[in-house]
Design an enzyme around this catalytic site. Structure first.
Site, mmCIF file in Angstrom:
data_model
loop_
_atom_site.group_PDB
_atom_site.id
_atom_site.type_symbol
_atom_site.label_atom_id
_atom_site.label_comp_id
_atom_site.label_asym_id
_atom_site.label_seq_id
_atom_site.Cartn_x
_atom_site.Cartn_y
_atom_site.Cartn_z
ATOM 1 N N SER A 45 0.788 -1.230 0.000
ATOM 2 C CA SER A 45 0.000 0.000 0.000
ATOM 3 C C SER A 45 0.824 1.285 0.000
ATOM 4 O O SER A 45 0.314 2.337 -0.354
ATOM 5 C CB SER A 45 -0.973 0.026 1.173
ATOM 6 O OG SER A 45 -0.300 0.266 2.382
ATOM 7 N N LYS A 87 0.706 4.331 6.645
ATOM 8 C CA LYS A 87 0.028 5.206 5.681
ATOM 9 C C LYS A 87 0.627 6.604 5.766
ATOM 10 O O LYS A 87 1.412 6.909 6.644
ATOM 11 C CB LYS A 87 -1.484 5.298 5.981
ATOM 12 C CG LYS A 87 -2.202 3.970 6.053
ATOM 13 C CD LYS A 87 -2.279 3.275 4.721
ATOM 14 C CE LYS A 87 -2.929 1.898 4.882
ATOM 15 N NZ LYS A 87 -2.747 1.067 3.728
#
Length: 186
Positions: A45, A87
């Site tokens: 990700s 993230k």
């Protein structure tokens, strides 16, 4: 006159060693829990900034002193599963974030995301968009909006919503493994 037996030297030495081990163990535990810890990147990700199985040092103390800022790469603990995710902070409390035509906007202004150049080139060549459109989201107090750099392969605030600050573990400071890839992720 009463005579006392002195403590044998080996017992004194053993006690000194035990004190040292307890002190070192306590200091190590304190650093690991409150200051910094290693983290293994799991998944794709955050590519191309961070890669699967890379190891980073996480600064856990930084957010005792200040709140996360846009652009920070953070470790979050989003739910009760016990998993940690990595993230990037895109927006903070009070901001409104949305995406239109493969562009993220914060408070109506296009977000400059230099870290996405490589990913945008790849998706453009494949004829797809990197960031799907989403409606405006107002970030509540005590929260941040996070997204992965590999937007087509990221479970992030677009799905789980804004992340509360008490679920932010710390900031990724440096990649330390593999040795050939040591760097500061930005």
């Amino acid at each position: 006159m009463e005579q006392t037996n002195p403590t044998p030297k080996w017992k004194v030495e053993l006690l000194d060693w035990l004190k040292s081990f307890v002190l070192i163990g306590g200091l190590t535990a304190f650093i690991y829990v409150f200051v910094m810890a290693p983290y293994v990147v799991q998944g794709r990700s955050m590519e191309s900034t961070l890669h699967d199985r890379e190891r980073v040092i996480v600064n856990k103390a930084i957010y005792y002193l200040k709140e996360p800022q846009p652009g920070d790469i953070v470790i979050i603990h989003p739910d009760a599963t016990g998993d940690n995710w990595i993230k990037r902070v895109v927006a903070v409390a009070g901001d409104t974030v949305e995406a239109k035509n493969d562009q993220v906007y914060v408070n109506g202004k296009p977000l400059s995301e230099e870290y996405l150049v490589e990913n945008k080139l790849k998706t453009s060549a494949a004829g797809v968009t990197l960031t799907e459109d989403f409606d405006p989201v107002k970030i509540p107090e005590g929260s941040v909006f996070v997204m992965g750099d590999n937007r087509n392969n990221s479970m992030d605030s677009r799905v789980i919503g804004p992340v509360q600050l008490d679920h932010v573990v710390g900031r990724a400071e440096a990649v330390y493994w593999p040795l050939s890839q040591i760097r500061l992720p930005r």
